[in-house]
Design an enzyme around this catalytic site. Structure first.
Site, PDB file in Angstrom:
ATOM      1  N   GLU A   1       0.629  -1.141   0.563  1.00  0.00           N
ATOM      2  CA  GLU A   1      -0.113   0.083  -0.230  1.00  0.00           C
ATOM      3  C   GLU A   1       0.950   0.830  -0.142  1.00  0.00           C
ATOM      4  O   GLU A   1       1.789   1.772   0.382  1.00  0.00           O
ATOM      5  CB  GLU A   1      -0.974  -0.091   1.185  1.00  0.00           C
ATOM      6  CG  GLU A   1      -2.138  -0.918   1.428  1.00  0.00           C
ATOM      7  CD  GLU A   1      -2.862  -0.720   2.707  1.00  0.00           C
ATOM      8  OE1 GLU A   1      -3.818  -2.066   2.037  1.00  0.00           O
ATOM      9  OE2 GLU A   1      -2.230  -0.449   3.309  1.00  0.00           O
TER      10      GLU A   1
ATOM     11  N   LYS B   1       2.486   4.597   1.177  1.00  0.00           N
ATOM     12  CA  LYS B   1       2.963   5.600   2.554  1.00  0.00           C
ATOM     13  C   LYS B   1       2.405   6.495   2.430  1.00  0.00           C
ATOM     14  O   LYS B   1       2.499   7.424   1.631  1.00  0.00           O
ATOM     15  CB  LYS B   1       3.443   4.527   2.978  1.00  0.00           C
ATOM     16  CG  LYS B   1       4.189   5.225   4.141  1.00  0.00           C
ATOM     17  CD  LYS B   1       5.765   5.144   4.959  1.00  0.00           C
ATOM     18  CE  LYS B   1       5.596   5.571   6.220  1.00  0.00           C
ATOM     19  NZ  LYS B   1       5.431   6.430   6.574  1.00  0.00           N
TER      20      LYS B   1
ATOM     21  N   ARG C   1      -1.818  10.568  10.825  1.00  0.00           N
ATOM     22  CA  ARG C   1      -2.747   9.501  11.235  1.00  0.00           C
ATOM     23  C   ARG C   1      -3.997  10.154  11.764  1.00  0.00           C
ATOM     24  O   ARG C   1      -3.908  10.768  12.881  1.00  0.00           O
ATOM     25  CB  ARG C   1      -1.973   8.820  11.902  1.00  0.00           C
ATOM     26  CG  ARG C   1      -2.586   7.586  12.473  1.00  0.00           C
ATOM     27  CD  ARG C   1      -2.097   6.527  11.082  1.00  0.00           C
ATOM     28  NE  ARG C   1      -2.688   4.394  11.614  1.00  0.00           N
ATOM     29  CZ  ARG C   1      -1.945   3.764  11.764  1.00  0.00           C
ATOM     30  NH1 ARG C   1      -1.104   4.239  11.702  1.00  0.00           N
ATOM     31  NH2 ARG C   1      -2.805   2.101  11.950  1.00  0.00           N
TER      32      ARG C   1
ATOM     33  N   ARG D   1      -3.894  10.076  16.238  1.00  0.00           N
ATOM     34  CA  ARG D   1      -2.624   8.661  16.688  1.00  0.00           C
ATOM     35  C   ARG D   1      -2.166   9.115  18.144  1.00  0.00           C
ATOM     36  O   ARG D   1      -1.970   8.101  18.916  1.00  0.00           O
ATOM     37  CB  ARG D   1      -0.855   8.415  15.439  1.00  0.00           C
ATOM     38  CG  ARG D   1      -0.295   9.839  16.231  1.00  0.00           C
ATOM     39  CD  ARG D   1       1.056   9.203  15.106  1.00  0.00           C
ATOM     40  NE  ARG D   1       2.008   7.597  15.388  1.00  0.00           N
ATOM     41  CZ  ARG D   1       2.987   7.204  14.796  1.00  0.00           C
ATOM     42  NH1 ARG D   1       2.495   7.785  13.412  1.00  0.00           N
ATOM     43  NH2 ARG D   1       4.040   6.811  15.294  1.00  0.00           N
TER      44      ARG D   1
ATOM     45  N   GLU E   1      -5.486   8.386   7.008  1.00  0.00           N
ATOM     46  CA  GLU E   1      -4.673   9.323   6.735  1.00  0.00           C
ATOM     47  C   GLU E   1      -5.724  10.585   6.244  1.00  0.00           C
ATOM     48  O   GLU E   1      -6.024  10.319   5.002  1.00  0.00           O
ATOM     49  CB  GLU E   1      -3.254   9.212   6.277  1.00  0.00           C
ATOM     50  CG  GLU E   1      -2.167   8.576   7.026  1.00  0.00           C
ATOM     51  CD  GLU E   1      -1.042   8.510   7.297  1.00  0.00           C
ATOM     52  OE1 GLU E   1      -0.022   9.822   7.005  1.00  0.00           O
ATOM     53  OE2 GLU E   1      -0.866   7.954   8.471  1.00  0.00           O
TER      54      GLU E   1
ATOM     55  N   PHE F   1      -7.297   2.784   5.120  1.00  0.00           N
ATOM     56  CA  PHE F   1      -6.944   1.363   4.749  1.00  0.00           C
ATOM     57  C   PHE F   1      -7.048   0.270   5.608  1.00  0.00           C
ATOM     58  O   PHE F   1      -6.279  -0.621   5.121  1.00  0.00           O
ATOM     59  CB  PHE F   1      -5.236   2.001   4.497  1.00  0.00           C
ATOM     60  CG  PHE F   1      -4.533   2.508   5.705  1.00  0.00           C
ATOM     61  CD1 PHE F   1      -4.077   1.631   6.920  1.00  0.00           C
ATOM     62  CD2 PHE F   1      -4.353   3.690   6.016  1.00  0.00           C
ATOM     63  CE1 PHE F   1      -3.970   2.562   8.613  1.00  0.00           C
ATOM     64  CE2 PHE F   1      -3.441   4.389   6.620  1.00  0.00           C
ATOM     65  CZ  PHE F   1      -3.642   4.091   7.969  1.00  0.00           C
TER      66      PHE F   1
ATOM     67  N   ARG G   1       4.261  -1.878  17.220  1.00  0.00           N
ATOM     68  CA  ARG G   1       4.816  -2.264  15.926  1.00  0.00           C
ATOM     69  C   ARG G   1       4.657  -3.604  15.241  1.00  0.00           C
ATOM     70  O   ARG G   1       5.839  -5.047  15.715  1.00  0.00           O
ATOM     71  CB  ARG G   1       6.137  -1.804  15.807  1.00  0.00           C
ATOM     72  CG  ARG G   1       6.145  -0.189  16.236  1.00  0.00           C
ATOM     73  CD  ARG G   1       7.924   0.478  15.582  1.00  0.00           C
ATOM     74  NE  ARG G   1       7.598   1.895  15.923  1.00  0.00           N
ATOM     75  CZ  ARG G   1       7.270   2.996  15.715  1.00  0.00           C
ATOM     76  NH1 ARG G   1       7.042   2.417  13.496  1.00  0.00           N
ATOM     77  NH2 ARG G   1       6.927   4.124  15.111  1.00  0.00           N
TER      78      ARG G   1
ATOM     79  N   LYS H   1       6.951  -1.138   6.222  1.00  0.00           N
ATOM     80  CA  LYS H   1       7.536   0.282   6.010  1.00  0.00           C
ATOM     81  C   LYS H   1       8.986  -0.174   4.679  1.00  0.00           C
ATOM     82  O   LYS H   1       9.548  -0.212   4.965  1.00  0.00           O
ATOM     83  CB  LYS H   1       7.139   1.612   6.609  1.00  0.00           C
ATOM     84  CG  LYS H   1       8.499   1.527   7.830  1.00  0.00           C
ATOM     85  CD  LYS H   1       7.499   3.045   8.785  1.00  0.00           C
ATOM     86  CE  LYS H   1       8.727   2.775   9.648  1.00  0.00           C
ATOM     87  NZ  LYS H   1       8.341   4.038  10.716  1.00  0.00           N
TER      88      LYS H   1
END
Length: 512
Positions: free
Chosen positions: A208, A210, A215, A230, A259, A299, A374, A380
């Site tokens: 996807e 970035k 966020r 976030r 986002e 997303f 994470r 990423k």
């Protein structure tokens, strides 16, 4: 709880190399803590101030104050004094801050003074301590660590869960459920060096775009729509475009992850700083919306029609997202079946960079949503920007870095041959590098104010950074985002360092 106990445990945790030892130290501390102290104890351990920046400079902190002979300060008393300190403003504020700092330091022992100075200056850093604290908390109350971790994820606050557990025991975990209108911490991604590496690790996955935006987590319950960042800040009133967009979606009750981005007249994404400025603006929302209109790009779906989707595979969550959200409001993506499709993934990355975005996130199709963590199932990939810069000065460290020159002042060459400071960094340094750096910079020292050591601009250091943003604090009008040390380049001369002009040319969307 006495501050001296907290300061001692902080030092012991920092010195411990084994994770199990860190967990045991925190578990013992939590068993002895009062529930009311937890909202202070946890951020202090991680090196954070609940009050944020206090506006206290080194000049005030470095004034000698005779320490107390015996410890008596409690964490609650320190928090109250720091809250009072943070509220100081206006005429005479400098003198008032100095008075309050003197009062605080005068009540602290020598060890407590060192801890407080490090805390206020941001030098008490414990890395990923929150993750260790979750395990310590679970051990302290004899609850499964996975259940505590999930409660923290759903509450969006380790402090809130800790306070509940220390008050009511493991039964308090039942209070924390995914609820529309109550934000949860977002899932984050680890880094991979290439798309090929990410696809090899994950197998069947989605690649996807970035997006370099803000966020957001969108909650809708009928006509009521809330937006959170976030960090769980409520920004609903600042983004009317998103409220309107949310009310046009098919569902009535859901939580979406995405986002906020903005585009320029050519359809290219605007800089992160412009978007952040728009999202952060609290005054005259209508004018701000006309100047920088923003768009949502979603997303993931966390909850739909009252059903918690967090434990479902990403493929299933995305199917629910696609049912609710039209394609133009969903992030662009490419599905790959595994390592045999590396080329397709690499082509998608190239196309994404050509469209002006910062990279891709590769997501395993079978992965659950690990909120607040994470997850290894999100990787990423983005080009790493590096610069060769010159060290202009360095600041003496605190805590584990006491006696070491730590925070580097970084400069790029200018057209007239001088150097313009672009920012500071203390990141990316091993203990060995800190030792070498301290010795080398002292050889180059030309002056000091006691905290900052100015050096001859001779030492070149390679710096990695995530982007550039405008800043009135620095002479070039820009500063580096998330700068960190890669290595020193003693093979390069100062005249080989990168120039301000080169830096600006590499980031045409950011102008001073």
């Amino acid at each position: 709880m006495l501050l001296t106990r907290l300061a001692r445990v902080s030092q012991e945790v920092a010195a411990a190399s084994a994770r199990s030892r860190k967990v045991a130290l925190l578990a013992e501390l939590f068993r002895d803590a009062e529930a009311a102290d937890v909202p202070i104890v946890i951020p202090y351990l991680a090196g954070r101030l609940p009050q944020g920046r206090l506006g206290v400079g080194w000049k005030v902190l470095s004034r000698p104050v005779a320490p107390a002979a015996e410890p008596s300060l409690t964490v609650a008393e320190v928090d109250a004094l720091l809250t009072e300190l943070g509220a100081v403003s206006g005429a005479g504020s400098q003198a008032e801050r100095a008075r309050l700092v003197g009062e605080l330091m005068g009540a602290a022992t020598a060890d407590e003074q060192r801890f407080l100075v490090g805390l206020i200056t941001g030098e008490v850093r414990q890395g990923a301590l929150d993750a260790v604290a979750v395990e310590g908390l679970a051990q302290a109350v004899a609850a499964p660590a996975a259940d505590v971790r999930r409660a923290v994820m759903l509450a969006g606050s380790l402090q809130a869960v800790a306070e509940a557990l220390l008050s009511a025991g493991p039964a308090a975990l039942d209070r924390f459920r995914l609820t529309v209108g109550r934000p949860v911490l977002p899932m984050l991604a680890h880094s991979a060096s290439s798309v090929a590496e990410a696809v090899d690790k994950l197998g069947a996955c989605a690649v996807e775009e970035k997006l370099d935006g803000i966020r957001v987590q969108l909650h809708r319950d009928g006509d009521t729509v809330r937006l959170y960042t976030r960090t769980l800040d409520d920004i609903t009133d600042r983004l009317p475009e998103l409220i309107s967009a949310a009310r046009e979606l098919r569902g009535e009750r859901f939580i979406l992850d995405g986002e906020v981005i903005a585009f320029d007249a050519d359809g290219r994404p605007r800089s992160f700083q412009e978007i952040a400025g728009r999202v952060g603006s609290r005054a005259d929302v209508a004018t701000a919306a006309r100047a920088v209109p923003v768009s949502p790009v979603f997303f993931d779906a966390l909850s739909v029609d009252g059903h918690d989707l967090l434990d479902l595979p990403f493929a299933d969550r995305h199917a629910e997202l696609a049912r609710l959200v039209p394609e133009p409001m969903r992030v662009r993506r490419a599905l790959v079946s595994g390592p045999e499709d590396r080329r397709q993934a690499e082509e998608f990355l190239a196309e994404t960079l050509e469209r002006g975005h910062e990279g891709v996130v590769v997501k395993a199709l079978d992965a659950a949503y690990s909120a607040g963590r994470r997850g290894a199932s999100w990787l990423k990939v983005k080009p790493v920007h590096t610069l060769d810069l010159v060290v202009l000065a360095a600041e003496w460290g605190h805590g584990r870095r006491t006696g070491k020159l730590s925070n580097l002042h970084l400069g790029a060459r200018t057209a007239d041959g001088s150097f313009a400071m672009l920012g500071k960094t203390f990141k990316g340094m091993t203990d060995a590098l800190l030792t070498w750096q301290t010795e080398r910079l002292q050889e180059l020292a030309v002056g000091t104010d006691g905290h900052v050591v100015t050096v001859r601009p001779e030492l070149v250091v390679e710096i990695a950074y995530d982007g550039l943003q405008r800043s009135t604090r620095y002479p070039a009008g820009v500063t580096l985002r998330f700068a960190r040390v890669v290595r020193y380049r003693e093979d390069k001369r100062p005249e080989d360092a990168d120039t301000v002009e080169t830096l600006l040319a590499a980031h045409p969307g950011v102008t001073p």
